[in-house]
Scaffold this motif. Structure first.
Motif, PDB file in Angstrom:
ATOM      1  N   ASP A   4      12.843 -16.166   6.408  1.00 14.77           N
ATOM      2  CA  ASP A   4      13.931 -16.899   7.047  1.00 14.77           C
ATOM      3  C   ASP A   4      14.148 -18.172   6.228  1.00 14.77           C
ATOM      4  O   ASP A   4      13.344 -19.109   6.300  1.00 14.77           O
TER       5      ASP A   4
ATOM      6  N   HIS B 289       8.561 -18.492   6.641  1.00 13.35           N
ATOM      7  CA  HIS B 289       9.574 -19.502   6.307  1.00 13.35           C
ATOM      8  C   HIS B 289       9.122 -20.216   5.044  1.00 13.35           C
ATOM      9  O   HIS B 289       7.920 -20.488   4.894  1.00 13.35           O
TER      10      HIS B 289
ATOM     11  N   HIS C   4      21.630 -22.742  12.852  1.00  7.83           N
ATOM     12  CA  HIS C   4      20.290 -22.598  13.439  1.00  7.83           C
ATOM     13  C   HIS C   4      20.224 -23.082  14.895  1.00  7.83           C
ATOM     14  O   HIS C   4      19.319 -23.830  15.289  1.00  7.83           O
TER      15      HIS C   4
ATOM     16  N   PRO D 261      18.198 -17.424  14.968  1.00 16.05           N
ATOM     17  CA  PRO D 261      17.316 -18.576  14.952  1.00 16.05           C
ATOM     18  C   PRO D 261      16.333 -18.491  16.126  1.00 16.05           C
ATOM     19  O   PRO D 261      16.736 -18.190  17.248  1.00 16.05           O
ATOM     20  N   THR D 262      15.066 -18.698  15.825  1.00 15.10           N
ATOM     21  CA  THR D 262      14.029 -18.733  16.867  1.00 15.10           C
ATOM     22  C   THR D 262      14.072 -17.492  17.776  1.00 15.10           C
ATOM     23  O   THR D 262      13.819 -17.567  18.969  1.00 15.10           O
TER      24      THR D 262
ATOM     25  N   GLU E 203      15.216 -21.419   5.406  1.00 19.77           N
ATOM     26  CA  GLU E 203      15.654 -22.666   6.047  1.00 19.77           C
ATOM     27  C   GLU E 203      14.716 -23.769   5.577  1.00 19.77           C
ATOM     28  O   GLU E 203      13.635 -23.494   5.047  1.00 19.77           O
TER      29      GLU E 203
ATOM     30  N   HIS F 125      21.001 -15.687   8.742  1.00 21.73           N
ATOM     31  CA  HIS F 125      20.162 -16.387   9.728  1.00 21.73           C
ATOM     32  C   HIS F 125      20.989 -17.454  10.460  1.00 21.73           C
ATOM     33  O   HIS F 125      20.477 -18.523  10.760  1.00 21.73           O
TER      34      HIS F 125
HETATM   35 ZN   LIG Z   1      14.850 -19.998  11.610  1.00 20.53          ZN
END
Ligand SMILES: [Zn+2]
Length: 296
Positions: free
Chosen positions: A13, A229, A90, A126-127, A15, A86
């Protein structure tokens, strides 16, 4: 040896450290530009690792990152990896309405596709914020041309999770076509699903836990879908203020994660969603009936 042949998926992911949900209360997205970015450097570290192991991965890129680092996006694609989405900002899907989600997703998809000069088909929320109350997002993804999603985590968690969802890839009908879901990997202990192999679980839990968990998944004959990540392999990242639990979640074991991640990749066969062929093995499952969701 047979174990080694099972196909698993590795995903990133893409970010920066200041995008993490755990700091959303102290980091305003209007100020993202003011933080010193480390995402290019850290993603390159992962690209080098994958190259050294001859592994292709799926990179779910944040639209905001793609727009600022187009060379990185092109480098990911040129290295044989799969590009995917993604979101742009976010944000947790269950805090958006349908139009906000549609706009955010379209913007991210257009940004990545224009930079890469190729279509993308995969989405990760996201999450992992596809939960019971945000299942409608899957219809919009399908409408926008996505063919798969990997956002459902079949566990109990304070921010996400659909504990009763299937644990292996499944295919279902949406309002505008078909969608394949690749749930994040869990293994079974005493009737519960436990998360294994990705992100914070790889970082925070003992190495032995990860090894036994992934072995258990293999024994069940299921593919593993693991994730990382870029900031998780960066022990030197600037420290952000935040509550104790946020800091524990984000900063524990950063210096060990790279080696752990590498050893996981060496213990199985991992590739991108695109190259895994797993979409063809997904079982049909009437997901909307199961969630009680009504189209439209
Ligand atoms: Zn993320």
């Amino acid at each position: 040896m047979a174990d080694k042949q099972a196909i698993n998926v590795v995903s990133v992911d893409v970010e920066d450290y200041f995008h993490a949900e755990t700091f959303s209360a102290v980091v305003d997205r209007a100020n993202w530009e003011s933080y010193s970015s480390r995402v290019e450097m850290n993603t390159r570290r992962l690209l080098d690792l994958f190259a050294s192991l001859n592994v292709h991965a799926t990179f779910f890129v944040l639209g905001w990152v793609a727009e600022r680092y187009p060379a990185l996006v092109r480098e990911i694609a040129a290295s044989g990896h799969e590009l995917a989405c993604h979101s742009y900002w976010h944000r947790l899907i269950y805090k958006l309405d349908r139009e906000e989600f549609r706009k955010d997703t379209q913007r991210a998809k257009d940004t990545i596709e224009q930079i890469a000069g190729q279509p993308i088909y995969g989405y990760r929320a996201p999450t992992y914020s596809v939960i019971d109350s945000s299942v409608w997002a899957l219809d919009i993804l399908s409408e926008l041309g996505f063919t798969y999603d990997s956002s459902i985590f079949p566990i109990h968690h304070d921010r996400y999770g659909m504990p009763g969802a299937p644990r292996s890839p499944f295919r279902f009908r949406t309002a505008s076509g078909f969608m394949t879901e690749f749930p994040i990997t869990t293994f079974r202990v005493a009737g519960h699903n436990l998360p294994v192999g990705g992100g914070g679980y790889l970082r925070l839990l003992p190495r032995l836990y990860t090894r036994l968990g992934l072995r258990s998944v293999r024994r069940e004959g299921l593919p593993s879908v693991i994730y990382i990540h870029p900031w998780e392999v960066d022990a030197e990242q600037p420290r952000l203020p935040g509550g104790l639990s946020s800091r524990l979640r984000h900063y524990t074991n950063l210096s060990r994660t790279f080696a752990r991640f590498k050893s996981v990749l060496q213990e199985g066969k991992y590739t991108s969603f695109r190259e895994s062929g797993l979409a063809d093995t997904a079982k049909d499952f009437d997901f909307y009936a199961w969630t009680g969701h009504k189209n439209g």
